[in-house]
Design an enzyme around this catalytic site. Structure first.
Site, short mmCIF file in Angstrom:
data_model
loop_
_atom_site.label_atom_id
_atom_site.label_comp_id
_atom_site.label_asym_id
_atom_site.label_seq_id
_atom_site.Cartn_x
_atom_site.Cartn_y
_atom_site.Cartn_z
N LYS A 14 0.89 -1.17 0.00
CA LYS A 14 0.00 0.00 0.00
C LYS A 14 0.92 1.22 0.00
CE LYS A 14 -1.71 3.04 1.91
NZ LYS A 14 -1.42 4.45 1.55
N GLU A 37 -0.54 7.35 -1.30
CA GLU A 37 -1.48 7.76 -2.34
C GLU A 37 -1.00 9.01 -3.08
OE1 GLU A 37 -1.67 7.85 0.87
OE2 GLU A 37 -2.86 9.52 1.67
N SER A 51 5.27 8.45 9.40
CA SER A 51 5.46 9.36 10.52
C SER A 51 5.28 8.63 11.86
CB SER A 51 4.47 10.52 10.42
OG SER A 51 3.16 10.00 10.38
N CYS A 79 13.92 10.80 5.58
CA CYS A 79 13.91 10.39 6.98
C CYS A 79 15.31 10.45 7.57
CB CYS A 79 13.38 8.98 7.09
SG CYS A 79 14.30 7.84 6.06
P1 NAD Z 1 2.50 9.26 6.85
O1 NAD Z 1 2.68 8.66 8.19
O2 NAD Z 1 1.55 10.40 6.70
O3 NAD Z 1 2.00 8.16 5.79
C1 NAD Z 1 2.65 6.91 5.68
C2 NAD Z 1 1.66 5.89 5.16
O4 NAD Z 1 0.60 5.75 6.11
C3 NAD Z 1 1.03 6.26 3.83
O5 NAD Z 1 0.92 5.10 3.05
C4 NAD Z 1 -0.33 6.81 4.23
O6 NAD Z 1 -1.32 6.58 3.24
C5 NAD Z 1 -0.66 6.05 5.49
N1 NAD Z 1 -1.45 6.83 6.43
C6 NAD Z 1 -1.49 8.18 6.54
N2 NAD Z 1 -2.32 8.54 7.54
C7 NAD Z 1 -2.81 7.41 8.07
C8 NAD Z 1 -3.73 7.12 9.14
N3 NAD Z 1 -4.29 8.08 9.86
N4 NAD Z 1 -4.00 5.83 9.41
C9 NAD Z 1 -3.43 4.84 8.70
N5 NAD Z 1 -2.57 5.05 7.67
C10 NAD Z 1 -2.26 6.32 7.37
O7 NAD Z 1 3.96 9.65 6.32
P2 NAD Z 1 4.34 10.46 5.00
O8 NAD Z 1 3.96 11.89 5.19
O9 NAD Z 1 3.86 9.74 3.79
O10 NAD Z 1 5.93 10.31 5.03
C11 NAD Z 1 6.78 11.14 5.76
C12 NAD Z 1 7.11 10.53 7.09
O11 NAD Z 1 7.71 9.25 6.91
C13 NAD Z 1 8.15 11.33 7.85
O12 NAD Z 1 7.79 11.37 9.21
C14 NAD Z 1 9.43 10.55 7.67
O13 NAD Z 1 10.41 10.70 8.67
C15 NAD Z 1 8.91 9.17 7.67
N6 NAD Z 1 9.86 8.25 7.06
C16 NAD Z 1 10.56 7.45 7.89
C17 NAD Z 1 11.51 6.60 7.36
C18 NAD Z 1 12.31 5.71 8.25
O14 NAD Z 1 13.07 4.93 7.73
N7 NAD Z 1 12.20 5.79 9.55
C19 NAD Z 1 11.71 6.55 5.98
C20 NAD Z 1 10.94 7.37 5.16
C21 NAD Z 1 10.01 8.23 5.72
#
Ligand code: NAD
Length: 501
Positions: free
Chosen positions: A180, A183, A233, A288
């Site tokens: 998944k 989006e 996140s 990240c």
């Molecule tokens: P996000 O948490 O908003 O989304 C991540 C995934 O979760 C997406 O597929 C999204 O559709 C889904 N999602 C979003 N809201 C949700 C909810 N309420 N319930 C269930 N699923 C949900 O993250 P983002 O904005 O896409 O990416 C940026 C974040 O990812 C930053 O915090 C970054 O640090 C982190 N990140 C971490 C790493 C790592 O290795 N630790 C790597 C890349 C990105």
């Protein structure tokens, strides 16, 4: 042109049981962040679409998990070749939906491809252990068996690399998989699925569903999914970890970050400043492992600030597909506005804006310039939050002790770097700093595919990191087999606890 290529013009399809499908229901827009235009639509999958993907993955599982390991490895080898041949196309899809520059996107796809390269060695990686005569004429061996249907939920910032941290390892281990992706950046995942089919992967082994919270919740609640890998996140990572625990699923949930780089006065400051500019502003800070907090120790601060200012001013901002551009736009208008509001807040809190990038340097699209703050204090919001944008904060401390204490007090713990010429200081830092990945004169210490990637504390919920041997462990269960053959002149065990000696 196949079905998915037709659909790709207007709609990014899901990929279920080896073919492109557009499940009925809600649709979302996909934007080009460099122009602000809607370029494609994507279906937001519901529980029924997720269930169809799980059914396909479950049906494909028995044959794939028992496929000869060399056959699985050869599919990975063919996939490796196809990914290499199509690397630029995948990178272009990323630039068009994420905004990062094309060379940066190429590099990120390369780092993902390296996981496939590692997964080609799966026959060696899955070898178990064997002990002869653990008791009289009794032998014990271990096997690593796949866990079943696995799912991956991934963030917007690495549309190919982060999914490839997961699905090649899971599939090489004999599992089937449902991805998944974010989006906001759905296209790369579908191209990766098409290429996997072309490599000979049986239908149903790799599936892609799109969508938001509803698709994720359907994955978490589905009894047919055994393991979930998540990257995103911190608040969502924590909630995924908790939901998986409730549903009895194996889980690794990687969260956000606030990565520090400590610069000692004995460092090569020109080298350190160049490294920090790349690590702070590359991909517009949407990594990240981006460095967002520079900890300048003692006399390093003033000359380092001067160098950072000069180099940050020279960053060329523009659309990621244009030659010579260093930094592209932010991913969405909302995210651009959120980052801009942190800049405003930093100024209000008393941080010194050495460079203020809050006025968009490019008219259309979601751009910001590079921002550099000096005299940032740990209590400020600009320090406490993961801004995930082109904002570099400099904190000043007097000693290495203070610098290590500052890093260790932060709840995030993905990566940390030190810049120094002193082996003793570097060794102390490596030993004492509480993060998952450490760089010594390396600003973004992302481990290569044959090591594992992951943070500590609020940057990872779960026990195992991704790829490398930890990836193999996550996607397999160990079975321990104890064997005794009759007619070896050893009596059968009686009623007492057998000691085997
Ligand atoms: P996000 O948490 O908003 O989304 C991540 C995934 O979760 C997406 O597929 C999204 O559709 C889904 N999602 C979003 N809201 C949700 C909810 N309420 N319930 C269930 N699923 C949900 O993250 P983002 O904005 O896409 O990416 C940026 C974040 O990812 C930053 O915090 C970054 O640090 C982190 N990140 C971490 C790493 C790592 O290795 N630790 C790597 C890349 C990105």
């Amino acid at each position: 042109m196949n079905q998915s290529a037709d659909l790709k013009l207007a709609t990014v399809p899901a990929w279920i049981n080896g073919r492109a499908v557009v499940p009925p229901g809600r649709m979302g827009n996909v934007f080009n962040p460099a122009t602000g235009q809607v370029t494609k639509q994507v279906p937001y999958c519901d529980a029924a679409a997720v269930d169809a993907a799980v059914k396909a993955a479950a049906a494909a599982l028995p044959e794939w998990r028992d496929a000869p390991i060399l056959r699985r490895a050869r599919v990975m080898q063919k996939y490796l070749q196809l990914l290499q041949a199509n690397q630029k196309e995948i990178a272009q899809l990323i630039t068009a939906e994420h905004g990062k520059t094309l060379p940066d996107a190429m590099g990120s796809v390369q780092r993902g491809i390296e996981v496939v390269e590692f997964a080609c060695g799966i026959p060696q990686l899955l070898k178990g252990e064997y002990s002869e005569n653990v008791g009289t004429a009794v032998d014990t061996h271990t096997v690593r068996q796949p866990v079943g249907v696995c799912a991956g939920i991934t963030p917007f910032n690495f549309p190919a690399m982060v999914p490839m941290w997961m699905f090649p390892m899971a599939i090489a281990c004999g599992n089937t998989f449902i991805l998944k992706p974010s989006e906001k950046v759905p296209s790369a995942s579908i191209r990766m699925a098409e290429l996997f089919k072309e490599a000979g992967l049986p239908d149903g082994v790799f599936n892609v569903v799109h969508g938001d919270k509803a698709a994720v919740e359907a994955i978490l609640a589905h009894p047919g999914i055994a393991a979930v890998s998540f990257v995103g996140s911190t608040p969502i990572a924590k909630s995924i970890y908790e939901a998986c625990a409730r549903h009895g699923k194996r889980v690794q949930a990687l969260g956000g970050a606030k990565n520090h780089a400590v610069v000692l006065p004995d460092a090569d400051l020109e080298f350190a400043a160049d490294a920090l500019i790349g690590a702070g502003y590359g991909s517009a800070g949407e990594r990240c492992m981006a460095v967002s907090a520079v900890v300048a120790v003692g006399a390093a601060a003033d000359p380092l600030l001067a160098l950072l200012k000069k180099k940050a001013q020279a960053i060329k901002v523009g659309p990621g597909d244009q030659d010579g551009v260093d930094m592209g736009p932010l991913v969405t208008a909302e995210h651009r506005d959120k980052v801009a509001s942190f800049i405003t807040q930093g100024k209000k809190e008393g941080a010194t804006p050495v460079l203020d990038g809050s006025t968009p340097p490019v008219k259309d699209g979601y751009f910001l310039g590079a921002t550099l703050f000096d005299h940032v204090k740990p209590g400020m919001q600009v320090y406490k939050n993961e801004i995930f944008g082109p904002v570099l904060s400099v904190l000043r401390v007097n000693t290495l002790d203070e610098a290590i204490a500052l890093v260790n007090a932060n709840p995030y713990a993905n990566g940390a770097a030190i810049f120094t010429e002193s082996g003793g200081a570097a060794r102390r830092f490596e030993n004492e700093v509480q993060v998952g990945m450490v760089g010594i004169n390396v600003p973004i210490p992302v481990p290569v595919a044959f090591y594992s990637f992951g943070g500590w504390k609020n940057s990872l919920f779960g026990d195992l990191h991704v790829h490398g041997m930890e990836g193999v462990k996550f996607y397999t269960r160990t079975k321990v087999v104890t064997t005794r053959w009759p007619h070896q002149d050893t009596p059968a065990p009686g009623l007492n606890m057998p000691t085997l000696g």
